[in-house]
Every structure is written in structure tokens, then in C-alpha cells.
Design a protein around this motif. Structure first.
Motif, PDB file in Angstrom:
ATOM      1  N   PRO A  45      47.283 -11.584  25.022  1.00  0.00           N
ATOM      2  CA  PRO A  45      46.211 -10.594  25.230  1.00  0.00           C
ATOM      3  C   PRO A  45      45.985 -10.206  23.624  1.00  0.00           C
ATOM      4  O   PRO A  45      46.444 -10.206  22.568  1.00  0.00           O
ATOM      5  CB  PRO A  45      47.304  -9.731  25.970  1.00  0.00           C
ATOM      6  N   ALA A  46      45.205  -9.132  23.958  1.00  0.00           N
ATOM      7  CA  ALA A  46      44.651  -7.837  22.372  1.00  0.00           C
ATOM      8  C   ALA A  46      45.559  -7.074  21.902  1.00  0.00           C
ATOM      9  O   ALA A  46      46.257  -6.603  22.888  1.00  0.00           O
ATOM     10  CB  ALA A  46      43.019  -7.230  22.842  1.00  0.00           C
ATOM     11  N   GLY A  47      45.909  -7.253  20.525  1.00  0.00           N
ATOM     12  CA  GLY A  47      47.050  -6.537  20.115  1.00  0.00           C
ATOM     13  C   GLY A  47      47.757  -7.093  19.733  1.00  0.00           C
ATOM     14  O   GLY A  47      49.485  -6.788  19.344  1.00  0.00           O
ATOM     15  N   THR A  48      48.003  -8.856  20.499  1.00  0.00           N
ATOM     16  CA  THR A  48      49.697  -9.477  20.670  1.00  0.00           C
ATOM     17  C   THR A  48      49.659  -9.674  18.545  1.00  0.00           C
ATOM     18  O   THR A  48      51.534  -9.068  18.618  1.00  0.00           O
ATOM     19  CB  THR A  48      49.322 -10.932  20.972  1.00  0.00           C
ATOM     20  N   HIS A  49      49.028 -10.092  17.743  1.00  0.00           N
ATOM     21  CA  HIS A  49      49.349 -10.110  16.834  1.00  0.00           C
ATOM     22  C   HIS A  49      49.175  -8.556  15.752  1.00  0.00           C
ATOM     23  O   HIS A  49      47.533  -7.551  16.146  1.00  0.00           O
ATOM     24  CB  HIS A  49      49.014 -10.948  15.914  1.00  0.00           C
ATOM     25  N   ASP A  50      49.308  -8.777  14.254  1.00  0.00           N
ATOM     26  CA  ASP A  50      48.789  -7.960  13.391  1.00  0.00           C
ATOM     27  C   ASP A  50      48.693  -8.623  12.534  1.00  0.00           C
ATOM     28  O   ASP A  50      49.737  -9.197  11.500  1.00  0.00           O
ATOM     29  CB  ASP A  50      49.945  -6.756  12.602  1.00  0.00           C
ATOM     30  N   TRP A  51      47.297  -9.098  12.060  1.00  0.00           N
ATOM     31  CA  TRP A  51      46.911  -9.874  11.434  1.00  0.00           C
ATOM     32  C   TRP A  51      47.447  -9.622   9.856  1.00  0.00           C
ATOM     33  O   TRP A  51      48.278 -10.724   8.601  1.00  0.00           O
ATOM     34  CB  TRP A  51      46.285 -10.224  10.469  1.00  0.00           C
ATOM     35  N   ARG A  52      48.036  -7.929   9.487  1.00  0.00           N
ATOM     36  CA  ARG A  52      48.697  -8.047   8.081  1.00  0.00           C
ATOM     37  C   ARG A  52      49.748  -8.793   8.157  1.00  0.00           C
ATOM     38  O   ARG A  52      50.161  -8.612   7.068  1.00  0.00           O
ATOM     39  CB  ARG A  52      48.443  -6.337   7.972  1.00  0.00           C
ATOM     40  N   GLN A  53      50.573  -8.525   9.529  1.00  0.00           N
ATOM     41  CA  GLN A  53      52.210  -9.509   8.862  1.00  0.00           C
ATOM     42  C   GLN A  53      52.313 -10.566   9.636  1.00  0.00           C
ATOM     43  O   GLN A  53      53.197 -11.188   8.961  1.00  0.00           O
ATOM     44  CB  GLN A  53      52.567  -8.242  10.695  1.00  0.00           C
ATOM     45  N   PHE A  54      50.948 -11.214   9.062  1.00  0.00           N
ATOM     46  CA  PHE A  54      51.092 -12.572   9.417  1.00  0.00           C
ATOM     47  C   PHE A  54      51.744 -13.180   7.645  1.00  0.00           C
ATOM     48  O   PHE A  54      51.347 -12.412   6.473  1.00  0.00           O
ATOM     49  CB  PHE A  54      49.640 -13.253   9.012  1.00  0.00           C
ATOM     50  N   LEU A  55      52.502 -13.955   7.418  1.00  0.00           N
ATOM     51  CA  LEU A  55      53.391 -14.412   5.969  1.00  0.00           C
ATOM     52  C   LEU A  55      52.264 -15.871   5.699  1.00  0.00           C
ATOM     53  O   LEU A  55      53.266 -16.708   6.396  1.00  0.00           O
ATOM     54  CB  LEU A  55      54.492 -14.612   6.328  1.00  0.00           C
ATOM     55  N   LYS A  56      52.665 -16.026   4.600  1.00  0.00           N
ATOM     56  CA  LYS A  56      52.121 -17.141   3.567  1.00  0.00           C
ATOM     57  C   LYS A  56      53.243 -17.282   3.115  1.00  0.00           C
ATOM     58  O   LYS A  56      54.598 -17.179   3.300  1.00  0.00           O
ATOM     59  CB  LYS A  56      51.319 -16.910   2.016  1.00  0.00           C
ATOM     60  N   PRO A  57      53.455 -19.150   3.115  1.00  0.00           N
ATOM     61  CA  PRO A  57      54.669 -19.969   3.075  1.00  0.00           C
ATOM     62  C   PRO A  57      55.388 -19.742   1.727  1.00  0.00           C
ATOM     63  O   PRO A  57      56.063 -19.477   1.606  1.00  0.00           O
ATOM     64  CB  PRO A  57      54.414 -21.267   2.993  1.00  0.00           C
ATOM     65  N   ASP A  58      54.892 -19.245   0.376  1.00  0.00           N
ATOM     66  CA  ASP A  58      55.053 -19.052  -0.316  1.00  0.00           C
ATOM     67  C   ASP A  58      56.009 -17.417  -0.402  1.00  0.00           C
ATOM     68  O   ASP A  58      57.110 -17.412  -1.425  1.00  0.00           O
ATOM     69  CB  ASP A  58      54.476 -18.564  -2.008  1.00  0.00           C
ATOM     70  N   GLU A  59      55.818 -16.845   0.212  1.00  0.00           N
ATOM     71  CA  GLU A  59      56.422 -15.431   0.386  1.00  0.00           C
ATOM     72  C   GLU A  59      57.667 -15.930   1.744  1.00  0.00           C
ATOM     73  O   GLU A  59      58.910 -15.076   1.068  1.00  0.00           O
ATOM     74  CB  GLU A  59      54.911 -14.875   2.102  1.00  0.00           C
ATOM     75  N   ILE A  60      57.750 -16.693   2.126  1.00  0.00           N
ATOM     76  CA  ILE A  60      58.403 -16.991   3.459  1.00  0.00           C
ATOM     77  C   ILE A  60      60.439 -17.221   2.053  1.00  0.00           C
ATOM     78  O   ILE A  60      61.175 -17.104   2.131  1.00  0.00           O
ATOM     79  CB  ILE A  60      58.435 -17.507   4.404  1.00  0.00           C
ATOM     80  N   ARG A  61      59.077 -18.432   1.072  1.00  0.00           N
ATOM     81  CA  ARG A  61      59.962 -19.147   0.179  1.00  0.00           C
ATOM     82  C   ARG A  61      60.778 -17.898  -0.620  1.00  0.00           C
ATOM     83  O   ARG A  61      61.431 -18.201  -1.258  1.00  0.00           O
ATOM     84  CB  ARG A  61      59.196 -20.297  -0.103  1.00  0.00           C
ATOM     85  N   LEU A  62      60.123 -17.242  -1.185  1.00  0.00           N
ATOM     86  CA  LEU A  62      60.976 -15.829  -2.161  1.00  0.00           C
ATOM     87  C   LEU A  62      61.945 -15.090  -1.119  1.00  0.00           C
ATOM     88  O   LEU A  62      62.646 -14.858  -1.361  1.00  0.00           O
ATOM     89  CB  LEU A  62      59.265 -14.870  -2.110  1.00  0.00           C
ATOM     90  N   MET A  63      61.283 -14.695   0.052  1.00  0.00           N
ATOM     91  CA  MET A  63      62.856 -13.747   0.750  1.00  0.00           C
ATOM     92  C   MET A  63      63.804 -14.372   0.664  1.00  0.00           C
ATOM     93  O   MET A  63      64.622 -13.835   0.526  1.00  0.00           O
ATOM     94  CB  MET A  63      61.705 -13.908   1.988  1.00  0.00           C
ATOM     95  N   LEU A  64      63.501 -15.982   0.767  1.00  0.00           N
ATOM     96  CA  LEU A  64      65.582 -17.013   1.021  1.00  0.00           C
ATOM     97  C   LEU A  64      65.277 -17.174  -0.135  1.00  0.00           C
ATOM     98  O   LEU A  64      66.792 -17.919  -0.223  1.00  0.00           O
ATOM     99  CB  LEU A  64      64.916 -18.449   2.414  1.00  0.00           C
ATOM    100  N   SER A  65      64.952 -16.795  -1.379  1.00  0.00           N
ATOM    101  CA  SER A  65      65.169 -17.147  -2.729  1.00  0.00           C
ATOM    102  C   SER A  65      66.809 -16.743  -3.411  1.00  0.00           C
ATOM    103  O   SER A  65      66.844 -17.495  -3.794  1.00  0.00           O
ATOM    104  CB  SER A  65      64.769 -17.050  -3.742  1.00  0.00           C
ATOM    105  N   HIS A  66      67.645 -15.970  -2.535  1.00  0.00           N
ATOM    106  CA  HIS A  66      68.039 -15.447  -2.868  1.00  0.00           C
ATOM    107  C   HIS A  66      70.149 -15.418  -2.144  1.00  0.00           C
ATOM    108  O   HIS A  66      71.187 -15.192  -1.597  1.00  0.00           O
ATOM    109  CB  HIS A  66      68.202 -14.408  -2.599  1.00  0.00           C
ATOM    110  N   GLU A  67      68.973 -16.958  -1.222  1.00  0.00           N
ATOM    111  CA  GLU A  67      70.522 -17.076  -0.436  1.00  0.00           C
ATOM    112  C   GLU A  67      70.281 -18.561  -0.615  1.00  0.00           C
ATOM    113  O   GLU A  67      69.543 -19.387  -1.369  1.00  0.00           O
ATOM    114  CB  GLU A  67      69.778 -16.714   1.277  1.00  0.00           C
ATOM    115  N   PRO A  68      71.774 -19.378  -0.419  1.00  0.00           N
ATOM    116  CA  PRO A  68      71.708 -20.724  -0.414  1.00  0.00           C
ATOM    117  C   PRO A  68      71.505 -21.388   0.476  1.00  0.00           C
ATOM    118  O   PRO A  68      71.962 -22.848   1.114  1.00  0.00           O
ATOM    119  CB  PRO A  68      73.691 -20.018  -0.768  1.00  0.00           C
TER     120      PRO A  68
END
Length: 268
Positions: free
Chosen positions: A210-233
Motif C-alpha cells: 500500500p502507498a505510504g507503507t514506507h518513508d524513504w527518509r527512514q531507511f538506514l544505511k548499513p554503516d548507520e546501523i553499525r554506528l548505532m551499535l558501536s557503543h554496545e558490546p
């Protein structure tokens, strides 16, 4: 992610406050997205309905989870229930499309979703089959506050792009992973290719979702996920691409992570 051209008209979503179950709360939750999926809760298991793309996508992501878990825990996937004795948390479980096959593979499954409607649908589908899945209308913030887990495997599949605070969400998920366990994150990359295929084509041209299911601006690059988890063990690997082949009408793992991909985080 994307897949069937026969999408039913979405019903009007009820107000967000009517969707969240009592006690289902968390800073990362986006009530508007919860409401959107709740409005279609009864159609999760309709392979030709609004969730047809997930039904087509499911075999590829299930195989990925199975193989990663088997490698991590030294299990033989040819066994009848290769993951007997291991616990798994399915975050944002929807109607249970991942929780059910994971239970059949032997995992002790806990599945949570912020939508009470989704949980009701998932429970109603699993109970007649005798699947011992623990379903809860709850958020990861609640689980952490309650001291739930930890779990050998934590899955958050196509969820992080729908939350309000992705960093808080993914870090909380990682803290629910048991020592020696792993977390698998599936999402969409924020690239021009994903804008063209994962958003415009999937929602407005092919009508896969359905239209509106996703907001492209909320998609995440792999390096962003890696950075988010960088402070976790945890140690983060990936991305592992998942791509669609229109000739075979199938999804499979590959090197192309420009649209759909998965990341694996392990806790030693």
C-alpha cells in the motif's frame, strides 16, 4: 521490500491510542505506523492480500536466519528440530510469519508487537496448530525494563525503518541478546536505487505494498546501523544483500545490498 500486484484497499486506520495494547509503550514506537499495520491485522496470513510481498520474501529471510543460527550454535539444519533448547525473540512479529516457522525449527519463541491487533491475529493462527509461542503486545523497552530474556537469538525484521528512534530501538534489542547469541536486523538501504524500487515502484507502480507503507527518509544505511551499535558490546557483520529476481519471481541472498539487506550482531 516488495511483491504481488493485487493489493486490497487499506481500511481506514483507527486512532493510534486504540491500537496500542494496555502497557505496550516505548520511546522508539511510532503510533502512526502501528496504526497502519493494525488496520490490516486480519490479513497477515492472506498470501494474496496486502502482505503478499512478505509471503514471497519469507523463504529467503527464513533461510538466512536458519543458516546464521546453525553456524553460530553448531546445529545441524537437517535435524527435525535443530534449535531445540535455544530461545528466540521476534521483535515486531506482526501476524507471526517468522515466529511460526522458528517455533517449528525447535526454538522457544517469544514474539512481541506494539499492536494488540497483530498479536491477536498471530495467536489465533498459532494456537490451532499447537505451536507453543509466547505472544505479547509489548515493546522491547518494556521487555528490558521487566528483565526479560536474555535470548539466544533476537530478530528484528523490517521493523527498524518504522520506529521513531531507530538507535534507541536497535540498542535495546541488542541488550536482550544472551552472551554467545546473535541478533539479525533486516531493513532497507537509503539509496537512490531503493527510492526507485523499494518506494516508488513498489508502492505506486507495481502496487506491491500500500502507498505510504514506507518513508524513504527512514531507511538506514548499513554503516548507520553499525554506528548505532558501536557503543554496545556486539560485533556487527554485513550487509548481506537480499534481491528479487523477476524472472524466477523469487528472493535470494546475494551481493546486492542497495535495496534490501540484513546485518548480524553477535555478543561474545
Amino acid at each position: 521490500m516488495a511483491a504481488s500486484s493485487h493489493t486490497r484497499p487499506a481500511r481506514e486506520a483507527p486512532p493510534p491510542q486504540e491500537i496500542l495494547a494496555e502497557g505496550a509503550s516505548g520511546a522508539s514506537i511510532d503510533p502512526a505506523d502501528v496504526a497502519r499495520f493494525s488496520a490490516q491485522a486480519a490479513e497477515w496470513w492472506d498470501a494474496k492480500g496486502p502482505f503478499a510481498p512478505l509471503h514471497k520474501f519469507n523463504p529467503a529471510r527464513l533461510a538466512f536466519v536458519r543458516d546464521q543460527a546453525a553456524a553460530r550454535f553448531g546445529r545441524d539444519v537437517r535435524a527435525r528440530k535443530p534449535f531445540q533448547g535455544l530461545s528466540l525473540l521476534d521483535v515486531g512479529c506482526g501476524g507471526g510469519l517468522i515466529a511460526e516457522p522458528m517455533s517449528r525449527l525447535g526454538f522457544s519463541v517469544t514474539a512481541v508487537d506494539a499492536s494488540a491487533e497483530n498479536i491477536g491475529t498471530a495467536r489465533a493462527h498459532a494456537e490451532p496448530q499447537g505451536l507453543p509461542i509466547t505472544y505479547r503486545a509489548a515493546t522491547v523497552e518494556q521487555l528490558e525494563a521487566e528483565g526479560a530474556g536474555p535470548f539466544d537469538v533476537v530478530l528484528t525484521m523490517e521493523v527498524i525503518e518504522h520506529v521513531r528512534d531507530p538507535e534507541a530501538f536497535i540498542r535495546t534489542c541488542s541488550r536482550l541478546v544472551a552472551p554467545g547469541g546473535l541478533m539479525i536486523v533486516a531493513t532497507l538501504n537509503r539509496t537512490l536505487k531503493s527510492l526507485a524500487l523499494g518506494k516508488v515502484a513498489a508502492e505506486y507502480v507495481l502496487r506491491w505494498v500500500p502507498a505510504g507503507t514506507h518513508d524513504w527518509r527512514q531507511f538506514l544505511k548499513p554503516d548507520e546501523i553499525r554506528l548505532m551499535l558501536s557503543h554496545e558490546p556486539v560485533a556487527v557483520e554485513g550487509p548481506y544483500g537480499i534481491a528479487y529476481d523477476p524472472l524466477s519471481d523469487q528472493w535470494s541472498q546475494g551481493v546486492d545490498a542497495d535495496v534490501n539487506y540484513m546485518m548480524v550482531a553477535t555478543r561474545d
